[in-house]
Design an enzyme around this catalytic site. Structure first.
Site, mmCIF file in Angstrom:
data_model
loop_
_atom_site.group_PDB
_atom_site.id
_atom_site.type_symbol
_atom_site.label_atom_id
_atom_site.label_comp_id
_atom_site.label_asym_id
_atom_site.label_seq_id
_atom_site.Cartn_x
_atom_site.Cartn_y
_atom_site.Cartn_z
ATOM 1 N N ARG A 84 -3.705 1.843 -4.002
ATOM 2 C CA ARG A 84 -3.600 1.478 -2.590
ATOM 3 C C ARG A 84 -3.606 2.742 -1.736
ATOM 4 O O ARG A 84 -2.795 3.646 -1.975
ATOM 5 C CB ARG A 84 -2.299 0.701 -2.364
ATOM 6 C CG ARG A 84 -2.000 0.434 -0.907
ATOM 7 C CD ARG A 84 -0.647 -0.270 -0.687
ATOM 8 N NE ARG A 84 -0.453 -0.448 0.743
ATOM 9 C CZ ARG A 84 0.680 -0.229 1.399
ATOM 10 N NH1 ARG A 84 1.766 0.135 0.758
ATOM 11 N NH2 ARG A 84 0.738 -0.389 2.699
ATOM 12 N N HIS A 130 -1.727 2.444 8.602
ATOM 13 C CA HIS A 130 -0.399 2.861 8.118
ATOM 14 C C HIS A 130 0.138 3.933 9.083
ATOM 15 O O HIS A 130 0.233 5.103 8.726
ATOM 16 C CB HIS A 130 -0.534 3.378 6.680
ATOM 17 C CG HIS A 130 0.760 3.516 5.916
ATOM 18 N ND1 HIS A 130 0.948 2.977 4.657
ATOM 19 C CD2 HIS A 130 1.917 4.147 6.213
ATOM 20 C CE1 HIS A 130 2.162 3.287 4.223
ATOM 21 N NE2 HIS A 130 2.779 3.996 5.148
ATOM 22 N N GLU A 177 4.144 -2.243 7.333
ATOM 23 C CA GLU A 177 5.491 -2.241 7.895
ATOM 24 C C GLU A 177 5.547 -2.264 9.419
ATOM 25 O O GLU A 177 5.991 -1.294 10.061
ATOM 26 C CB GLU A 177 6.286 -1.032 7.360
ATOM 27 C CG GLU A 177 6.381 -1.030 5.842
ATOM 28 C CD GLU A 177 7.276 0.069 5.299
ATOM 29 O OE1 GLU A 177 7.640 0.984 6.050
ATOM 30 O OE2 GLU A 177 7.626 0.006 4.107
ATOM 31 N N ASN A 319 7.147 -4.297 0.503
ATOM 32 C CA ASN A 319 7.622 -2.933 0.304
ATOM 33 C C ASN A 319 9.134 -3.019 0.171
ATOM 34 O O ASN A 319 9.824 -3.392 1.122
ATOM 35 C CB ASN A 319 7.262 -2.044 1.499
ATOM 36 C CG ASN A 319 5.765 -1.815 1.622
ATOM 37 O OD1 ASN A 319 4.981 -2.285 0.792
ATOM 38 N ND2 ASN A 319 5.356 -1.095 2.655
ATOM 39 N N TYR A 321 12.713 -1.096 -1.242
ATOM 40 C CA TYR A 321 13.377 0.110 -1.738
ATOM 41 C C TYR A 321 14.853 -0.086 -2.065
ATOM 42 O O TYR A 321 15.359 0.480 -3.009
ATOM 43 C CB TYR A 321 13.233 1.252 -0.711
ATOM 44 C CG TYR A 321 11.814 1.757 -0.616
ATOM 45 C CD1 TYR A 321 11.337 2.705 -1.509
ATOM 46 C CD2 TYR A 321 10.934 1.256 0.338
ATOM 47 C CE1 TYR A 321 10.032 3.155 -1.455
ATOM 48 C CE2 TYR A 321 9.613 1.696 0.404
ATOM 49 C CZ TYR A 321 9.178 2.650 -0.501
ATOM 50 O OH TYR A 321 7.878 3.085 -0.455
ATOM 51 N N GLU A 389 4.868 -1.466 -2.370
ATOM 52 C CA GLU A 389 5.576 -0.183 -2.457
ATOM 53 C C GLU A 389 6.914 -0.417 -3.129
ATOM 54 O O GLU A 389 7.602 -1.394 -2.820
ATOM 55 C CB GLU A 389 5.866 0.429 -1.069
ATOM 56 C CG GLU A 389 4.668 1.017 -0.378
ATOM 57 C CD GLU A 389 5.015 1.657 0.963
ATOM 58 O OE1 GLU A 389 6.183 2.063 1.171
ATOM 59 O OE2 GLU A 389 4.111 1.743 1.804
#
Ligand code: PNW
Length: 492
Positions: A84, A130, A177, A319, A321, A389
């Protein structure tokens, strides 16, 4: 780290599960003035004085602009089926607008990138945008603050990309995002364009309104880009299109306090529902946002709603985390609040930490919450999920030598634990999860944190620009290999 048993961990992944690594143009390319590229809002932001990016800029970054062949050799070495990356809009349309000149040299650059991937049997996943918005349209009309102009320009940019790259690119992500773009760019102002009325470093902005306006521009831009793909390209190009949304998973700070349970859910609605309700449910914003924000939250007109209704998005790009605890705040929300009137904490009421510490304060490893997050998102929005991600810097890695950094035990455990959570969400909770793209292929510019935090599975030496694989790249490579073998066995 021979102790990670990858075969049992991965047994429940579907045979066609997709794997790979992710990057973004601004964080790796460099070459900001090469080949006719126009400036973007991050170029300005990285050169502000006093610095708001820890002194870092992306003039060279990882020099991927020149070294992409070498980087794709690494991808091949890691056995990645997919990769990606994102397009720099201002390389392709230097000023950015729909009537502005197109830069063929920029298009050639991405053609070379795509062809170099295909030559290695690597599937390109392209993020249209992005964060590196062309400065030209920011200066011309305020960029994302102008809801009508920005969506028309994004639609034009998206169409051009499908036209020029869509014969070979079958996986599209419209935006990365939108939450971070809106809140970090226009509320806290820690990201470009750095607008804020609460951040003393910012000279302009209105944190009470601008993030919500920008959010609408991004939602409509996504929907229009999807509609163009579906109407003009899908039949011939046969690709899929999605959007990557960030968002943490929240547990109540005090599990016995119903107001904290509500606060946790409300926090996730402010993170994800803000975008996912209009995009995936084709509805207005979550009710809790309307209640708190009133007329500061834009409305969708009948025409807007018709565009949203039409825009069928194929997948949810996640995404993920970290997770946190949410504690309700008594009394009315502050005008600048964007969290749903909650406090965010990393320890619960009993003092139990949400997860183990990584190399960044905001990021704790909490794989159990990842499983809950996956399952919640799948149940709410009902779309196949690709993790677009997931990753972390190891504790202390920012100041490590190359020799120390490549022994990235913490990152290997993080990947293994998060893949295990994916397996459980699939096999025990019934979620449809189709792939995993680790962040990131290499250490790169971590936006306003500069070059300190290292998220790469490849070590980047910023003096020599030499790349060195870390152990985690090899671990993921082994996982991919073992899955390929079992898929072959299953098909025999
Ligand atoms: C994402 N947070 O950003 C971006 O998509 C990447 O470009 C970035 O390098 C990566 O995650 C690692 O940070 C985020 O503070 C930045 O919660 C900050 C947060 C989340 C995502």
């Amino acid at each position: 780290m021979g102790s990670i048993d990858i075969t049992t961990t991965l047994a429940s992944l579907p045979d066609d599960f997709d794997w790979g690594f992710a990057t973004a143009s601004y964080q790796i390319e460099g070459g900001v003035a090469e080949g006719g590229r126009g400036p973007c809002i991050w170029d300005t932001f990285c050169h502000l004085e006093p610095t708001r990016t820890k002194g870092a800029n992306a003039d060279v970054a990882c020099d991927h602009y020149r070294r992409y062949e070498e980087d794709f050799d690494l991808l091949q070495k890691y056995g990645a089926p997919s990769y990606r990356f994102s397009l720099s809009w201002s390389r392709i349309i230097p000023i950015g607008g729909r009537n502005d000149p197109i830069n063929e040299a920029g298009i050639d650059f991405y053609n070379r990138l795509i062809d170099a991937l295909l030559a290695r049997d690597i599937v390109p996943w392209v993020t249209l945008h992005h964060w590196d918005l062309p400065l030209g349209i920011h200066d011309r009309y305020g960029g994302w603050l102008n809801v009508e102009e920005s969506q028309a320009d994004f639609e034009h940019f998206a169409r051009l990309c499908y036209e020029r790259f869509g014969d070979r690119v079958k996986h599209w992500i419209t935006l990365n995002e939108p939450w971070i773009i809106s809140v970090f760019g226009y509320s806290s102002g820690i990201n470009a364009p750095g607008r804020s009325s609460t951040n003393p470093e910012a000279s302009e902005g209105d944190s009470t309104r601008e993030p919500w306006t920008v959010g609408k521009a991004l939602i409509m831009s996504h929907a229009r880009a999807v509609n163009v793909y579906n109407k003009e390209f899908r039949q011939t190009q046969k690709g899929v299109i999605g959007i990557s949304l960030n968002g943490d998973y929240y547990e109540p700070w005090d599990a016995s306090e119903p107001k904290d349970t509500e606060a946790a859910e409300r926090r996730m609605q402010f993170h994800i529902g803000w975008f996912a309700n209009p995009i995936f449910l084709k509805q207005d914003y979550p009710e809790c946002m309307r209640q708190q924000l009133g007329d500061r939250l834009p409305t969708f007109s009948a025409d807007d709603m018709a565009i949203l209704q039409e825009a069928e998005t194929d997948f949810y790009g996640m995404n993920y985390y970290t997770g946190q605890f949410a504690r309700h705040i008594s009394g009315p929300a502050d005008q600048n609040d964007f969290k749903g009137n909650v406090d965010e904490l990393q320890d619960d009421k009993e003092g139990r930490p949400v997860g183990t510490k990584s190399g960044l304060g905001w990021l704790r490893s909490c794989p159990d919450l990842f499983r809950k997050h996956l399952t919640r998102v799948y149940r709410l929005y009902g779309k196949p999920i690709y993790i677009t991600e997931n990753g972390c810097p190891c504790p202390g890695e920012a100041t490590m030598t190359r020799e120390e950094s490549v022994q990235d035990t913490y990152r290997q455990q993080y990947f293994a634990d998060h893949l295990d959570a994916i397996c459980k969400s699939i096999s025990e909770d019934g979620s449809d999860i189709k792939g995993y793209l680790a962040w990131s292929l290499m250490d790169n510019l971590e936006w306003s944190d500069g070059y300190g935090p290292r998220f790469g599975v490849t070590f980047t030496d910023y003096n020599t620009l030499e790349r060195t694989p870390k152990q985690s790249a090899l671990l993921l490579g082994k996982m991919i290999e073992s899955r390929k073998k079992s898929a072959v066995q299953a098909s025999q």
